[in-house]
Design a protein around this motif. Structure first.
Motif, PDB file in Angstrom:
ATOM      1  N   ILE A 166      -6.023  -5.314  -4.090  1.00 47.51           N
ATOM      2  CA  ILE A 166      -4.559  -3.537  -4.867  1.00 47.51           C
ATOM      3  C   ILE A 166      -4.667  -3.017  -6.300  1.00 47.51           C
ATOM      4  CG2 ILE A 166      -2.325  -1.748  -3.932  1.00 47.51           C
ATOM      5  CD1 ILE A 166      -2.712  -4.030  -1.641  1.00 47.51           C
ATOM      6  N   LYS A 167      -5.679  -2.078  -6.942  1.00 43.00           N
ATOM      7  CA  LYS A 167      -5.531  -1.831  -8.705  1.00 43.00           C
ATOM      8  C   LYS A 167      -4.531  -0.677  -9.027  1.00 43.00           C
ATOM      9  CE  LYS A 167      -9.608  -4.510  -8.675  1.00 43.00           C
ATOM     10  NZ  LYS A 167      -9.320  -5.943  -9.320  1.00 43.00           N
ATOM     11  N   GLY A 168      -4.119  -0.865 -10.334  1.00 35.88           N
ATOM     12  CA  GLY A 168      -4.037   0.093 -10.818  1.00 35.88           C
ATOM     13  C   GLY A 168      -2.648  -0.194 -11.315  1.00 35.88           C
ATOM     14  N   LYS A 169      -1.743  -1.500 -10.179  1.00 36.42           N
ATOM     15  CA  LYS A 169      -0.470  -1.910 -10.951  1.00 36.42           C
ATOM     16  C   LYS A 169      -1.020  -3.862 -11.919  1.00 36.42           C
ATOM     17  CE  LYS A 169       1.163   1.514  -9.406  1.00 36.42           C
ATOM     18  NZ  LYS A 169       2.468   2.841 -10.254  1.00 36.42           N
ATOM     19  N   PRO A 170       0.186  -3.628 -12.205  1.00 42.45           N
ATOM     20  CA  PRO A 170      -0.074  -5.429 -12.920  1.00 42.45           C
ATOM     21  C   PRO A 170       0.737  -5.869 -11.686  1.00 42.45           C
ATOM     22  CG  PRO A 170       0.942  -3.595 -14.493  1.00 42.45           C
ATOM     23  CD  PRO A 170       0.974  -2.735 -13.196  1.00 42.45           C
ATOM     24  N   VAL A 171       0.474  -7.130 -11.736  1.00 40.17           N
ATOM     25  CA  VAL A 171       0.664  -8.015 -10.872  1.00 40.17           C
ATOM     26  C   VAL A 171       1.051  -8.931 -11.134  1.00 40.17           C
ATOM     27  CG1 VAL A 171       0.052  -9.107  -8.579  1.00 40.17           C
ATOM     28  CG2 VAL A 171      -0.214  -6.886  -9.022  1.00 40.17           C
ATOM     29  N   MET A 196       0.018  -1.423   0.190  1.00 38.02           N
ATOM     30  CA  MET A 196      -0.309  -0.337   0.219  1.00 38.02           C
ATOM     31  C   MET A 196       0.528   1.156  -0.482  1.00 38.02           C
ATOM     32  SD  MET A 196      -2.720  -1.266   2.427  1.00 38.02           S
ATOM     33  CE  MET A 196      -3.947   0.205   2.681  1.00 38.02           C
ATOM     34  N   ASN A 197       1.772   0.866   0.429  1.00 33.74           N
ATOM     35  CA  ASN A 197       2.359   2.252   0.834  1.00 33.74           C
ATOM     36  C   ASN A 197       3.768   2.454  -0.498  1.00 33.74           C
ATOM     37  OD1 ASN A 197       2.463   3.622   3.043  1.00 33.74           O
ATOM     38  ND2 ASN A 197       2.171   1.980   4.136  1.00 33.74           N
ATOM     39  N   LEU A 198       3.672   1.827  -0.962  1.00 35.38           N
ATOM     40  CA  LEU A 198       5.472   1.835  -1.903  1.00 35.38           C
ATOM     41  C   LEU A 198       4.405   1.455  -3.578  1.00 35.38           C
ATOM     42  CD1 LEU A 198       8.096  -0.795  -1.099  1.00 35.38           C
ATOM     43  CD2 LEU A 198       8.345   1.461  -0.829  1.00 35.38           C
ATOM     44  N   HIS A 199       2.564   1.608  -3.004  1.00 31.81           N
ATOM     45  CA  HIS A 199       2.074   0.952  -4.250  1.00 31.81           C
ATOM     46  C   HIS A 199       2.556   2.223  -6.086  1.00 31.81           C
ATOM     47  CE1 HIS A 199      -1.649   1.275  -6.818  1.00 31.81           C
ATOM     48  NE2 HIS A 199      -1.731   0.387  -6.805  1.00 31.81           N
ATOM     49  N   ASP A 200       2.466   3.062  -5.244  1.00 35.11           N
ATOM     50  CA  ASP A 200       2.478   4.774  -5.842  1.00 35.11           C
ATOM     51  C   ASP A 200       4.025   4.393  -6.946  1.00 35.11           C
ATOM     52  OD1 ASP A 200       0.059   4.716  -6.303  1.00 35.11           O
ATOM     53  OD2 ASP A 200      -0.120   6.780  -4.517  1.00 35.11           O
ATOM     54  N   SER A 201       4.863   4.398  -6.351  1.00 28.38           N
ATOM     55  CA  SER A 201       6.506   4.189  -6.502  1.00 28.38           C
ATOM     56  C   SER A 201       7.035   2.648  -7.448  1.00 28.38           C
ATOM     57  CB  SER A 201       7.127   4.382  -4.689  1.00 28.38           C
ATOM     58  OG  SER A 201       6.688   5.630  -4.274  1.00 28.38           O
ATOM     59  N   VAL A 202       6.116   1.985  -7.520  1.00 27.91           N
ATOM     60  CA  VAL A 202       6.630   1.220  -8.315  1.00 27.91           C
ATOM     61  C   VAL A 202       5.732   0.417 -10.178  1.00 27.91           C
ATOM     62  CG1 VAL A 202       7.646  -0.074  -6.012  1.00 27.91           C
ATOM     63  CG2 VAL A 202       5.079  -1.052  -7.353  1.00 27.91           C
ATOM     64  N   ASP A 203       6.601   0.091 -10.590  1.00 27.94           N
ATOM     65  CA  ASP A 203       6.127   0.509 -11.777  1.00 27.94           C
ATOM     66  C   ASP A 203       5.011  -1.318 -11.856  1.00 27.94           C
ATOM     67  OD1 ASP A 203       7.068   2.230 -13.366  1.00 27.94           O
ATOM     68  OD2 ASP A 203       8.578   1.301 -12.851  1.00 27.94           O
ATOM     69  N   GLY A 204       5.441  -2.109 -10.634  1.00 26.45           N
ATOM     70  CA  GLY A 204       4.707  -3.783 -10.976  1.00 26.45           C
ATOM     71  C   GLY A 204       5.195  -4.393  -9.687  1.00 26.45           C
ATOM     72  N   ILE A 205       4.410  -5.598  -9.112  1.00 27.87           N
ATOM     73  CA  ILE A 205       4.654  -6.305  -8.311  1.00 27.87           C
ATOM     74  C   ILE A 205       4.213  -7.805  -8.691  1.00 27.87           C
ATOM     75  CG2 ILE A 205       3.195  -6.620  -6.033  1.00 27.87           C
ATOM     76  CD1 ILE A 205       1.755  -3.616  -6.196  1.00 27.87           C
ATOM     77  N   ILE A 250       5.504  -6.500 -20.393  1.00 27.67           N
ATOM     78  CA  ILE A 250       4.270  -5.952 -20.088  1.00 27.67           C
ATOM     79  C   ILE A 250       4.403  -4.745 -19.059  1.00 27.67           C
ATOM     80  CG2 ILE A 250       2.062  -6.030 -18.552  1.00 27.67           C
ATOM     81  CD1 ILE A 250       1.637  -9.076 -19.046  1.00 27.67           C
ATOM     82  N   LEU A 251       5.733  -4.187 -17.802  1.00 31.81           N
ATOM     83  CA  LEU A 251       5.836  -3.280 -17.516  1.00 31.81           C
ATOM     84  C   LEU A 251       6.536  -1.949 -18.120  1.00 31.81           C
ATOM     85  CD1 LEU A 251       6.622  -4.625 -14.060  1.00 31.81           C
ATOM     86  CD2 LEU A 251       4.654  -4.061 -14.669  1.00 31.81           C
ATOM     87  N   ARG A 252       7.378  -2.758 -18.987  1.00 32.17           N
ATOM     88  CA  ARG A 252       7.734  -2.065 -20.249  1.00 32.17           C
ATOM     89  C   ARG A 252       6.983  -1.508 -21.386  1.00 32.17           C
ATOM     90  NH1 ARG A 252      13.130  -5.457 -20.650  1.00 32.17           N
ATOM     91  NH2 ARG A 252      14.613  -4.664 -18.688  1.00 32.17           N
ATOM     92  N   TYR A 253       6.014  -2.264 -21.578  1.00 31.36           N
ATOM     93  CA  TYR A 253       5.138  -1.795 -22.519  1.00 31.36           C
ATOM     94  C   TYR A 253       4.226  -0.472 -21.954  1.00 31.36           C
ATOM     95  CZ  TYR A 253      -0.096  -1.559 -24.785  1.00 31.36           C
ATOM     96  OH  TYR A 253      -0.379  -1.354 -25.711  1.00 31.36           O
ATOM     97  N   GLN A 254       3.863  -0.706 -20.696  1.00 21.37           N
ATOM     98  CA  GLN A 254       3.350   0.340 -19.988  1.00 21.37           C
ATOM     99  C   GLN A 254       3.643   1.810 -20.148  1.00 21.37           C
ATOM    100  OE1 GLN A 254       1.885  -0.439 -16.116  1.00 21.37           O
ATOM    101  NE2 GLN A 254      -0.017  -0.381 -16.038  1.00 21.37           N
ATOM    102  N   LYS A 255       6.016   1.880 -19.668  1.00 22.12           N
ATOM    103  CA  LYS A 255       5.523   2.795 -19.240  1.00 22.12           C
ATOM    104  C   LYS A 255       5.625   3.367 -20.513  1.00 22.12           C
ATOM    105  CE  LYS A 255       8.358   4.242 -16.595  1.00 22.12           C
ATOM    106  NZ  LYS A 255       8.975   4.317 -14.660  1.00 22.12           N
ATOM    107  N   ARG A 256       5.846   2.580 -22.117  1.00 22.51           N
ATOM    108  CA  ARG A 256       5.789   3.622 -23.110  1.00 22.51           C
ATOM    109  C   ARG A 256       4.855   4.123 -23.364  1.00 22.51           C
ATOM    110  NH1 ARG A 256       8.773  -0.924 -24.926  1.00 22.51           N
ATOM    111  NH2 ARG A 256       7.019  -1.835 -25.630  1.00 22.51           N
TER     112      ARG A 256
END
Length: 290
Positions: free
Chosen positions: A247-252, A216-225, A276-282
């Protein structure tokens, strides 16, 4: 306390196979590995320390494997009859906290109360320093992470995430892909535990609470879990599903490892996840991967 600790060697294939042969099929991989380590110590030390850690308070319990470790070890190695030294931590019923449990342990080694308290303070200070250093190092790692790179949070029980044989392969794969890797258990544990109650008032297991709070605390600081569990962990089977649903908003990516898991299969899934994370980053959009 002036005693010489004998530490079992790092986990390897033999540890896993030995522990598996000593366990029944229903035991989780982590408990099987534990028995493999105990077996390696028999005959090389005078006593084997097997704690009974039940809970650290309400909604701060450990799984039944932690609670039953002394009995499980005694029954498994009954023929060898090892001398088992233990202590019990149970705050909710017995009102025995970690400090009192370890002071009782010191008494079993014939330490005076003064010696026991001194040893406890020294050990606690060292533990707190280590946890603070890990948290500070992770904060620095996050601050220095390249803006165009990929940052992944590895959420798993510490004895799985940091085991060189079980979790080491995952860490090495991600490092080779240029991923900045954070660990849920290296986050501020007190803050993580407090945050977990925003997720659930009744989740019973403290380690899972700390994992949830870190996410929950690191959710917004990472690209995926990356959720990693040892088969068939009961607490994780419930908690991981709740994390994925709530917990939505990040690929898991949810991985379950067992004694037969090969790194080739894991590598394929992790490579796909990082793609997937790299595609989302782009700028692409993806749903959570499970």
């Amino acid at each position: 306390m002036g005693r010489t600790p004998v530490i079992s060697a790092p986990t390897d294939r033999h540890t896993v196979e030995c522990g598996g042969s000593l366990s029944n099929d229903e035991c989780c991989l982590a408990s099987k590995i534990y028995l493999g380590h105990v077996e390696s110590l028999i005959g090389s030390c005078d006593d084997i320390f097997v704690p009974c850690i039940d809970n650290l308070g309400h909604f701060k319990s450990f799984c039944t494997k932690f609670q039953a470790l002394p009995d499980m070890v005694a029954n498994t190695f009954a023929e060898q009859s090892p001398i088992i030294v233990s202590c019990q931590v149970n705050e909710t019923i017995e009102h025995i906290g970690m400090r009192d449990a370890f002071l009782d342990l010191a008494a079993q080694f014939a330490c005076t109360p003064r010696e026991a308290k001194h040893a406890w303070k020294q050990a606690l200070h060292a533990q707190q320093q280590k946890e603070a250093a890990d948290a500070a190092q992770q904060r620095q790692l996050l601050q220095n992470a390249p803006g165009n790179g990929i940052t992944v949070l590895l959420a798993a029980h510490p004895y799985l995430a940091h085991d060189p044989y079980m979790g080491g392969a995952l860490s090495d794969m991600l490092a080779n892909m240029g991923v900045t890797l954070l660990y849920a258990d290296c986050y501020d544990r007190k803050r993580a535990l407090q945050s977990s109650f925003q997720f659930s008032d009744t989740l019973p297991w403290i380690v899972n609470r700390e994992i949830v709070g870190s996410i929950m605390n690191l959710h917004d600081s990472v690209d995926g879990i990356l959720l990693v569990s040892a088969f068939p962990c009961g607490p994780d089977s419930m908690t991981d599903d709740a994390i994925i649903r709530c917990i939505k908003g990040k690929p898991v990516l949810n991985l379950t490892v067992d004694a037969q898991t090969g790194t080739a299969g894991l590598e394929t899934r992790i490579e796909s996840f990082i793609d997937i994370l790299r595609y989302q980053k782009r700028g692409g959009y993806v749903h959570a991967a499970n």
